[in-house]
Design a protein around this motif. Sequence first.
Motif, short mmCIF file in Angstrom:
data_model
loop_
_atom_site.label_atom_id
_atom_site.label_comp_id
_atom_site.label_asym_id
_atom_site.label_seq_id
_atom_site.Cartn_x
_atom_site.Cartn_y
_atom_site.Cartn_z
N THR A 1 0.84 -1.21 0.00
CA THR A 1 0.00 0.00 0.00
C THR A 1 0.87 1.25 0.00
O THR A 1 0.61 2.20 -0.75
CB THR A 1 -0.92 0.01 1.24
OG1 THR A 1 -1.77 -1.15 1.21
CG2 THR A 1 -1.79 1.26 1.25
N LEU A 2 1.90 1.24 0.81
CA LEU A 2 2.77 2.41 0.93
C LEU A 2 3.47 2.74 -0.38
O LEU A 2 3.57 3.92 -0.76
CB LEU A 2 3.83 2.18 2.02
CG LEU A 2 3.39 2.40 3.47
CD1 LEU A 2 4.46 1.89 4.43
CD2 LEU A 2 3.11 3.88 3.73
N ILE A 3 3.95 1.75 -1.10
CA ILE A 3 4.75 2.04 -2.29
C ILE A 3 3.91 2.54 -3.45
O ILE A 3 4.45 3.00 -4.46
CB ILE A 3 5.62 0.85 -2.72
CG1 ILE A 3 4.77 -0.34 -3.19
CG2 ILE A 3 6.55 0.42 -1.61
CD1 ILE A 3 5.61 -1.50 -3.71
N GLU A 4 2.58 2.47 -3.32
CA GLU A 4 1.70 3.02 -4.35
C GLU A 4 1.23 4.43 -3.99
O GLU A 4 0.54 5.08 -4.77
CB GLU A 4 0.48 2.11 -4.54
CG GLU A 4 0.80 0.72 -5.07
CD GLU A 4 1.31 0.74 -6.50
OE1 GLU A 4 1.23 1.80 -7.16
OE2 GLU A 4 1.80 -0.32 -6.97
N VAL B 1 8.41 7.83 -0.82
CA VAL B 1 9.66 7.60 -1.55
C VAL B 1 10.19 6.25 -1.07
O VAL B 1 10.55 6.11 0.09
CB VAL B 1 10.70 8.71 -1.28
CG1 VAL B 1 11.97 8.42 -2.07
CG2 VAL B 1 10.14 10.08 -1.63
N VAL B 2 10.17 5.26 -1.95
CA VAL B 2 10.65 3.93 -1.57
C VAL B 2 12.08 3.75 -2.07
O VAL B 2 12.37 3.98 -3.24
CB VAL B 2 9.72 2.81 -2.11
CG1 VAL B 2 9.56 2.89 -3.61
CG2 VAL B 2 10.24 1.43 -1.70
N LEU C 1 9.39 8.04 3.96
CA LEU C 1 10.60 7.36 3.53
C LEU C 1 10.45 5.87 3.86
O LEU C 1 10.42 5.49 5.03
CB LEU C 1 11.83 7.94 4.23
CG LEU C 1 13.17 7.26 3.94
CD1 LEU C 1 13.49 7.29 2.44
CD2 LEU C 1 14.29 7.92 4.74
N VAL C 2 10.33 5.04 2.83
CA VAL C 2 10.11 3.61 3.00
C VAL C 2 11.32 2.86 2.45
O VAL C 2 11.66 3.01 1.27
CB VAL C 2 8.83 3.14 2.29
CG1 VAL C 2 8.60 1.66 2.51
CG2 VAL C 2 7.63 3.95 2.78
N MET C 3 11.95 2.06 3.28
CA MET C 3 13.19 1.38 2.88
C MET C 3 13.02 -0.14 2.90
O MET C 3 12.20 -0.67 3.64
CB MET C 3 14.31 1.77 3.83
CG MET C 3 14.66 3.25 3.84
SD MET C 3 15.91 3.63 5.09
CE MET C 3 14.98 3.33 6.58
N TYR C 4 13.85 -0.79 2.09
CA TYR C 4 13.90 -2.25 2.13
C TYR C 4 15.30 -2.71 1.78
O TYR C 4 16.09 -1.98 1.16
CB TYR C 4 12.88 -2.87 1.17
CG TYR C 4 13.20 -2.69 -0.30
CD1 TYR C 4 14.01 -3.60 -0.99
CD2 TYR C 4 12.68 -1.61 -1.02
CE1 TYR C 4 14.29 -3.43 -2.34
CE2 TYR C 4 12.96 -1.44 -2.37
CZ TYR C 4 13.77 -2.35 -3.02
OH TYR C 4 14.06 -2.18 -4.35
#
Length: 357
Positions: free
Chosen positions: A141-144, A149-150, A195-198
């Motif tokens: 959901t977040l990355i859409e 910003v992923v 800010l979403v990280m993986y």
Amino acid sequence: MQLYNTLSAKERAALIDSAGKHRLTLSFYKYAKITHPQEFRDHLFITWDSLDVLGRIYVAHEGINAQLSLPADRFNAFKAHLDAIDFLKGIRLNIAVEQDNKSFLKLKVKVRHKIVADGLNDDTFDVTNKGVHVDAVTFNTLIEDRDTVVVDMRNHYESEIGHFKNAITPDVDTFRESLDIIENDLREHKEDKKLVMYCTGGIRCEKASAYFKHKGFKNVYQLEGGIIDYTRQVKEQGIENKFLGQNFVFDDRRAERISPDVIANCHQCGKPFDVHTNCANEACHLLFIQCDQCKEEMNNCCSATCKEIHELPYEEQKALRKGQGNSNDIFKKGRTDHLPYKKDLRNIFEVFKPHKT
């Protein structure tokens, strides 16, 4: 008392074949205060060697980072040993997406200054003030979200063969390089963007999320368990998979296939391909992407020069290497001028532009 590996990779491979047992490849990490890392390291080696564990394990005052394989029928004994260690009780184990009995051929347990080379001074910020951990559903959901910003926290050669939809993939050679780039290029979005990280298994994001919160980012998230656990959740729960391509792994498997998409190219001919190999010339050993046709034509080498050397008698190859040291290419990951279709280095200051949906 044996405290170090005594068998060669070839000898160990033969033992694995003769044992005829299915092995599990898995990984885990934990940040925790370890007062005596050398003693802890020796304890792990003695116990795990008796369980026929193989792999690469780093121990430091700040915790443990482990990537390993073991006979499937000894998994319960291994898990019981972890549960007997206070800070490892109930630890999440990331089971590999694709299994290979020979993913590791030696047991290496090493004491390091840090369990990940992040180059950070942990005394300057609160490493326990981490970002919000999210599961696969929330991550999707977040990355859409247009306000997200992923960011892929892995290195260029990892993201080249696989990454998430809408992800920014830095052209960096080390994890440490990406930290300052992200902080600088997103400095105007510390409050208005998520800010979403993986990363592969989550460990790089653990420290990075705390670092970015220290740097003033208000909305910091990280994918719990990384790409590996995301894939498990996708399969078990029937969630839409938003990862494209392969997940690079640091063992003899090289990568795990997450989706059928091939997003990379052979570095020699440009054909769509996403399997890494090491140049067969031992003085080079460059990691690069090479399709099956080029592998056959070039004898698993990255250049005509390396092919010529590799085809010499082994003693002649040794004589050529004597006193020369290794080529600098042994430390590179597809970054050499003689590969015509290598991934281009982009202007890193243009990389971090928030995506639009």
